[in-house]
Design a protein around this motif. Structure first.
Motif, PDB file in Angstrom:
ATOM      1  N   LEU A 131       0.826  -1.210   0.000  1.00  0.00           N
ATOM      2  CA  LEU A 131       0.000   0.000   0.000  1.00  0.00           C
ATOM      3  C   LEU A 131       0.860   1.260   0.000  1.00  0.00           C
ATOM      4  CD1 LEU A 131      -2.905  -0.867   2.458  1.00  0.00           C
ATOM      5  CD2 LEU A 131      -3.125  -0.199   0.056  1.00  0.00           C
ATOM      6  N   GLN A 132       1.911   1.260   0.811  1.00  0.00           N
ATOM      7  CA  GLN A 132       2.820   2.414   0.827  1.00  0.00           C
ATOM      8  C   GLN A 132       3.360   2.692  -0.578  1.00  0.00           C
ATOM      9  OE1 GLN A 132       5.963   1.448   3.589  1.00  0.00           O
ATOM     10  NE2 GLN A 132       5.018   2.637   5.233  1.00  0.00           N
ATOM     11  N   TYR A 133       3.749   1.639  -1.249  1.00  0.00           N
ATOM     12  CA  TYR A 133       4.309   1.788  -2.585  1.00  0.00           C
ATOM     13  C   TYR A 133       3.237   2.222  -3.588  1.00  0.00           C
ATOM     14  CZ  TYR A 133       6.972   0.862  -6.797  1.00  0.00           C
ATOM     15  OH  TYR A 133       7.621   1.002  -8.004  1.00  0.00           O
ATOM     16  N   ALA A 134       2.106   1.521  -3.580  1.00  0.00           N
ATOM     17  CA  ALA A 134       1.045   1.796  -4.556  1.00  0.00           C
ATOM     18  C   ALA A 134       0.463   3.193  -4.399  1.00  0.00           C
ATOM     19  CB  ALA A 134      -0.062   0.753  -4.418  1.00  0.00           C
ATOM     20  N   LEU A 135       0.350   3.662  -3.158  1.00  0.00           N
ATOM     21  CA  LEU A 135      -0.237   4.972  -2.919  1.00  0.00           C
ATOM     22  C   LEU A 135       0.764   6.124  -3.077  1.00  0.00           C
ATOM     23  CD1 LEU A 135      -2.445   4.073   0.184  1.00  0.00           C
ATOM     24  CD2 LEU A 135      -3.198   4.412  -2.187  1.00  0.00           C
ATOM     25  N   GLY A 136       2.035   5.795  -3.293  1.00  0.00           N
ATOM     26  CA  GLY A 136       3.054   6.835  -3.481  1.00  0.00           C
ATOM     27  C   GLY A 136       3.137   7.771  -2.284  1.00  0.00           C
ATOM     28  N   LEU A 137       3.348   7.207  -1.107  1.00  0.00           N
ATOM     29  CA  LEU A 137       3.323   7.979   0.133  1.00  0.00           C
ATOM     30  C   LEU A 137       4.661   8.608   0.513  1.00  0.00           C
ATOM     31  CD1 LEU A 137       1.086   5.621   2.315  1.00  0.00           C
ATOM     32  CD2 LEU A 137       0.425   7.713   1.108  1.00  0.00           C
ATOM     33  N   HIS A 138       5.625   8.600  -0.393  1.00  0.00           N
ATOM     34  CA  HIS A 138       6.954   9.148  -0.115  1.00  0.00           C
ATOM     35  C   HIS A 138       7.607   8.417   1.060  1.00  0.00           C
ATOM     36  CE1 HIS A 138       6.304  12.461  -2.924  1.00  0.00           C
ATOM     37  NE2 HIS A 138       5.084  12.545  -2.401  1.00  0.00           N
ATOM     38  N   ARG A 139       7.450   7.115   1.079  1.00  0.00           N
ATOM     39  CA  ARG A 139       8.040   6.255   2.100  1.00  0.00           C
ATOM     40  C   ARG A 139       8.764   5.106   1.400  1.00  0.00           C
ATOM     41  NH1 ARG A 139       6.698   6.598   7.264  1.00  0.00           N
ATOM     42  NH2 ARG A 139       5.125   8.084   7.893  1.00  0.00           N
ATOM     43  N   VAL A 140       9.689   4.495   2.110  1.00  0.00           N
ATOM     44  CA  VAL A 140      10.412   3.350   1.565  1.00  0.00           C
ATOM     45  C   VAL A 140       9.611   2.087   1.864  1.00  0.00           C
ATOM     46  CG1 VAL A 140      12.539   2.002   1.666  1.00  0.00           C
ATOM     47  CG2 VAL A 140      12.629   4.491   1.905  1.00  0.00           C
ATOM     48  N   SER A 141       9.305   1.324   0.842  1.00  0.00           N
ATOM     49  CA  SER A 141       8.679   0.011   1.003  1.00  0.00           C
ATOM     50  C   SER A 141       9.819  -0.996   1.044  1.00  0.00           C
ATOM     51  CB  SER A 141       7.739  -0.278  -0.163  1.00  0.00           C
ATOM     52  OG  SER A 141       6.719   0.685  -0.202  1.00  0.00           O
ATOM     53  N   SER A 142      10.045  -1.559   2.230  1.00  0.00           N
ATOM     54  CA  SER A 142      11.269  -2.330   2.443  1.00  0.00           C
ATOM     55  C   SER A 142      10.997  -3.735   2.956  1.00  0.00           C
ATOM     56  CB  SER A 142      12.147  -1.583   3.458  1.00  0.00           C
ATOM     57  OG  SER A 142      13.257  -2.350   3.821  1.00  0.00           O
ATOM     58  N   ILE A 143      11.783  -4.666   2.463  1.00  0.00           N
ATOM     59  CA  ILE A 143      11.741  -6.041   2.949  1.00  0.00           C
ATOM     60  C   ILE A 143      12.162  -6.085   4.415  1.00  0.00           C
ATOM     61  CG2 ILE A 143      14.083  -6.637   2.207  1.00  0.00           C
ATOM     62  CD1 ILE A 143      11.104  -9.002   2.002  1.00  0.00           C
ATOM     63  N   ASP A 144      13.040  -5.174   4.825  1.00  0.00           N
ATOM     64  CA  ASP A 144      13.472  -5.118   6.227  1.00  0.00           C
ATOM     65  C   ASP A 144      12.294  -4.799   7.146  1.00  0.00           C
ATOM     66  OD1 ASP A 144      15.986  -5.671   5.337  1.00  0.00           O
ATOM     67  OD2 ASP A 144      16.831  -3.701   5.779  1.00  0.00           O
ATOM     68  N   ASP A 145      11.389  -3.940   6.699  1.00  0.00           N
ATOM     69  CA  ASP A 145      10.200  -3.627   7.498  1.00  0.00           C
ATOM     70  C   ASP A 145       9.339  -4.872   7.681  1.00  0.00           C
ATOM     71  OD1 ASP A 145      11.086  -1.030   7.619  1.00  0.00           O
ATOM     72  OD2 ASP A 145       9.623  -0.250   6.193  1.00  0.00           O
ATOM     73  N   ILE A 146       9.195  -5.651   6.619  1.00  0.00           N
ATOM     74  CA  ILE A 146       8.414  -6.890   6.706  1.00  0.00           C
ATOM     75  C   ILE A 146       9.072  -7.852   7.690  1.00  0.00           C
ATOM     76  CG2 ILE A 146       7.605  -8.918   5.427  1.00  0.00           C
ATOM     77  CD1 ILE A 146       7.344  -7.040   2.966  1.00  0.00           C
ATOM     78  N   LEU A 147      10.384  -7.981   7.617  1.00  0.00           N
ATOM     79  CA  LEU A 147      11.109  -8.872   8.527  1.00  0.00           C
ATOM     80  C   LEU A 147      10.963  -8.417   9.978  1.00  0.00           C
ATOM     81  CD1 LEU A 147      14.381  -9.433   6.459  1.00  0.00           C
ATOM     82  CD2 LEU A 147      12.533 -11.079   6.842  1.00  0.00           C
ATOM     83  N   LEU A 148      11.095  -7.122  10.224  1.00  0.00           N
ATOM     84  CA  LEU A 148      10.973  -6.605  11.588  1.00  0.00           C
ATOM     85  C   LEU A 148       9.544  -6.694  12.106  1.00  0.00           C
ATOM     86  CD1 LEU A 148      13.350  -3.515  11.435  1.00  0.00           C
ATOM     87  CD2 LEU A 148      13.657  -5.564  12.825  1.00  0.00           C
ATOM     88  N   ASN A 149       8.561  -6.379  11.260  1.00  0.00           N
ATOM     89  CA  ASN A 149       7.153  -6.491  11.672  1.00  0.00           C
ATOM     90  C   ASN A 149       6.827  -7.925  12.067  1.00  0.00           C
ATOM     91  OD1 ASN A 149       5.808  -4.193   9.137  1.00  0.00           O
ATOM     92  ND2 ASN A 149       6.904  -3.758  11.007  1.00  0.00           N
ATOM     93  N   THR A 150       7.280  -8.873  11.266  1.00  0.00           N
ATOM     94  CA  THR A 150       7.027 -10.286  11.530  1.00  0.00           C
ATOM     95  C   THR A 150       7.741 -10.734  12.801  1.00  0.00           C
ATOM     96  OG1 THR A 150       6.796 -10.673   9.155  1.00  0.00           O
ATOM     97  CG2 THR A 150       7.170 -12.614  10.541  1.00  0.00           C
ATOM     98  N   THR A 151       8.989 -10.322  12.956  1.00  0.00           N
ATOM     99  CA  THR A 151       9.758 -10.662  14.155  1.00  0.00           C
ATOM    100  C   THR A 151       9.070 -10.129  15.406  1.00  0.00           C
ATOM    101  OG1 THR A 151      11.819 -10.680  12.904  1.00  0.00           O
ATOM    102  CG2 THR A 151      12.004 -10.434  15.295  1.00  0.00           C
ATOM    103  N   GLY A 152       8.589  -8.897  15.346  1.00  0.00           N
ATOM    104  CA  GLY A 152       7.897  -8.314  16.493  1.00  0.00           C
ATOM    105  C   GLY A 152       6.650  -9.089  16.866  1.00  0.00           C
ATOM    106  N   ALA A 153       5.886  -9.516  15.872  1.00  0.00           N
ATOM    107  CA  ALA A 153       4.671 -10.291  16.134  1.00  0.00           C
ATOM    108  C   ALA A 153       5.013 -11.645  16.760  1.00  0.00           C
ATOM    109  CB  ALA A 153       3.873 -10.487  14.847  1.00  0.00           C
ATOM    110  N   VAL A 154       6.031 -12.292  16.251  1.00  0.00           N
ATOM    111  CA  VAL A 154       6.426 -13.605  16.778  1.00  0.00           C
ATOM    112  C   VAL A 154       6.969 -13.474  18.202  1.00  0.00           C
ATOM    113  CG1 VAL A 154       8.064 -15.520  16.490  1.00  0.00           C
ATOM    114  CG2 VAL A 154       6.791 -14.657  14.520  1.00  0.00           C
ATOM    115  N   LEU A 155       7.797 -12.462  18.458  1.00  0.00           N
ATOM    116  CA  LEU A 155       8.314 -12.253  19.813  1.00  0.00           C
ATOM    117  C   LEU A 155       7.176 -11.959  20.797  1.00  0.00           C
ATOM    118  CD1 LEU A 155      11.520 -10.129  19.101  1.00  0.00           C
ATOM    119  CD2 LEU A 155      11.404 -12.521  19.836  1.00  0.00           C
TER     120      LEU A 155
END
Length: 183
Positions: A139-163
């Motif tokens: 969504l960040q990428y598709a909506l052009g929100l001037h943000r970085v769409s990053s695989i690192d964010d996905i990894l950290l979000n997932t890690t936080g949920a699992v922890l």
């Protein structure tokens, strides 16, 4: 810290004001379920209320447009590249980025296994968090929100949920034994 408060203080205040309303709603739903004789009448509504109030503020922040000085769409698909770049910069930024990304789906990860026996497994929590994070980054990428769409964010979000799920493991819902649920 002052900059973070200026940018996100209204979201924090809104979230704090929404929490009692969400808890009251969960209580009323649970009370209604208790009167109908349901087992654990408060578990589902309480988990739902806390999951929503613990996740929506982070999603609101993530989906708020960034600085127009940044490119409208920026994609980073090399794992750990953004984290390495952050580690070489200001420590406060690193802590805010990593800490914030770990917290995005923490409430969801902590409460889904308590709410539902089907989700009371770490791989399932990880799959829900990774899928949700992928949707947000897309969504960040598709909506052009001037943000970085990053695989690192996905990894950290997932890690936080699992922890967070690991921290609540003692309260997870127990699987329903085979053959005990009417068809």
């Amino acid at each position: 810290m002052l900059l973070a408060w200026r940018m996100w203080g209204h979201i924090i205040l809104f979230s704090l004001l929404a929490l009692p309303i969400a808890l009251l709603t969960a209580y009323l739903i649970g009370r209604q379920r208790a009167s109908s004789g349901m087992e654990h009448p408060f578990r589902t509504p309480l988990c739902d209320a806390l999951s929503v109030t613990g996740t929506l503020p982070w999603l609101w922040m993530i989906l708020t447009p960034g600085s127009a000085q940044e490119p409208a769409r920026h994609l980073s698909l090399i794992p750990l590249k953004d984290l390495t770049t952050l580690a070489g910069g200001f420590t406060g930024t690193l802590i805010a980025q990593v800490g914030g990304n770990l917290l995005v789906f923490a409430a969801l990860g902590a409460l889904l296994p308590i709410r539902s026996p089907r989700l009371a497994r770490l791989p399932r929590v990880a799959a829900v968090a990774a899928g949700s994070s992928l949707i947000v980054e897309s969504l960040q990428y598709a909506l052009g929100l001037h943000r970085v769409s990053s695989i690192d964010d996905i990894l950290l979000n997932t890690t936080g949920a699992v922890l967070a799920a690991i921290m609540t493991k003692r309260w997870w819902a127990h699987p329903i034994p085979e053959g005990t649920v009417p068809q």
